[in-house]
Design an enzyme around this catalytic site. Structure first.
Site, short mmCIF file in Angstrom:
data_model
loop_
_atom_site.label_atom_id
_atom_site.label_comp_id
_atom_site.label_asym_id
_atom_site.label_seq_id
_atom_site.Cartn_x
_atom_site.Cartn_y
_atom_site.Cartn_z
N GLU A 18 3.54 -1.88 8.60
CA GLU A 18 3.29 -2.74 7.45
C GLU A 18 3.03 -1.87 6.24
O GLU A 18 2.29 -0.88 6.33
CB GLU A 18 2.09 -3.65 7.71
CG GLU A 18 1.74 -4.54 6.51
CD GLU A 18 0.52 -5.41 6.77
OE1 GLU A 18 0.62 -6.29 7.65
OE2 GLU A 18 -0.52 -5.18 6.12
N TYR A 50 1.88 -9.40 0.59
CA TYR A 50 1.97 -10.04 -0.72
C TYR A 50 0.60 -9.96 -1.39
O TYR A 50 -0.41 -10.30 -0.77
CB TYR A 50 2.39 -11.50 -0.60
CG TYR A 50 2.59 -12.14 -1.96
CD1 TYR A 50 3.82 -12.08 -2.59
CD2 TYR A 50 1.53 -12.76 -2.64
CE1 TYR A 50 4.02 -12.62 -3.85
CE2 TYR A 50 1.72 -13.31 -3.91
CZ TYR A 50 2.95 -13.23 -4.50
OH TYR A 50 3.12 -13.75 -5.75
#
Length: 316
Positions: A18, A50
């Site tokens: 990630e 996000y």
């Protein structure tokens, strides 16, 4: 390819990562330089978080305040497109409730679908700094299961304002899982019921919050299976990097640090020594998890690759 397809076709534990969107003003090649050093381990997919806009209030000189939105990081959709174009690796953008109306969400998903991005990870999202608690968009979703339901509906061709069924999307939907429970849940049992709601709404895989005690993950998987949750459960991992992480990680991520790890880090004279302890601890975690046959080892890199690379070199 969908996350579930990657897992179904794999003959061994997958390596996945990630990353964070770069800060405002940073060139995308800064992000690419972090990813480049991890491509030797063939990541099956790359998650892209996000970050919501934050608000500031400016004095107008007449006793009034003006609300102004600041945007600190580039958009997730563009970053995912750039990564897929450069590396030909599937991306998994995070889609959140906070700050989005249902129409905003639909527009984002239309863009993702157009770009051939087949996976999303759905989260409610955290409060912004100016909020004491999570405040949903007045025309958005309060909970992740509701957002999952909207995406699952689009997979059936159900859009907000279409009078007839439109072309269906084809998203593989992931959800977050909390082995030590979400901090707002009264107990782990309640949190599992919320997780079941996400699966019932259409989630097909789970990615866990980071943990430092593998038994916590194994217990969580067992509880999920006993409660009828049978989708893949991907463990999320992060090497401890500083002495300060002993207090910072529990504070911000609501997790426990095992006593054995605490003792070793407490002996460290500086962060360099703490990083070595954190890397070795994470290596041992990974080897045990890999031996247990977990579908993926998913690393929260924070867009810094050095420590994750050193772990991966010993595991993959």
């Amino acid at each position: 390819m969908k996350v579930t397809e990657h897992i179904a076709k794999a003959t061994d534990t997958l390596f996945t990562i990630e990353i964070l969107p770069p800060k405002k003003g940073e060139d995308i090649h800064t992000l690419f330089s972090h990813i480049d050093t991890l491509m030797d381990f063939n990541p099956a997919f790359i998650d892209v978080t996000y970050h919501r806009e934050e608000y500031v209030y400016q004095e107008m000189g007449n006793g009034m305040l003006k609300k102004r939105v600041t945007r600190k990081r580039p958009g997730t959709v563009g970053i995912c497109a750039a990564i897929q174009n450069r590396y030909n690796v599937d991306t998994v953008p995070h889609v959140i409730c906070g700050g989005f109306s249902q129409e905003d969400t639909e527009n984002m998903l239309i863009d993702l679908d157009f770009l051939g991005i087949q996976n999303v990870l759905v989260l409610r999202g955290d409060p912004i700094k100016s909020e004491s608690g999570f405040v949903p968009h007045p025309e958005g979703h309060c909970y992740a299961n509701e957002l999952i339901g909207q995406i699952a509906g689009m997979n059936q061709g159900n859009y907000l304002y279409e009078e007839a069924s439109a072309t269906p999307t084809n998203f593989c939907i992931g959800a977050a899982g909390y082995p030590e429970k979400h901090f707002e849940s009264p107990n782990l049992g309640t949190d599992l019921q919320y997780l079941k709601q996400k699966i019932a709404a259409g989630a097909e895989f789970i990615v866990t919050q980071m943990f430092f005690d593998n038994q916590v993950y194994f217990n969580f998987v067992k509880l999920c299976r006993n409660n009828g949750i049978d989708v893949p459960i991907i463990p999320g991992l992060k090497p401890l990097a500083t002495v300060n992480h002993l207090t910072a990680l529990p504070k911000y991520f609501f997790l426990d640090i095992p006593e054995a790890l605490r003792k070793e880090v407490s002996k460290c004279k500086d962060n360099k020594q703490a990083r070595e302890v954190g890397i070795e601890w994470c290596i041992q975690q990974c080897l045990e998890l890999k031996e247990a046959g977990v579908p993926c080892l998913h690393f929260y890199t924070m867009s810094k690759s050095e420590m994750v690379r050193r772990v991966a070199e010993q595991v993959f």
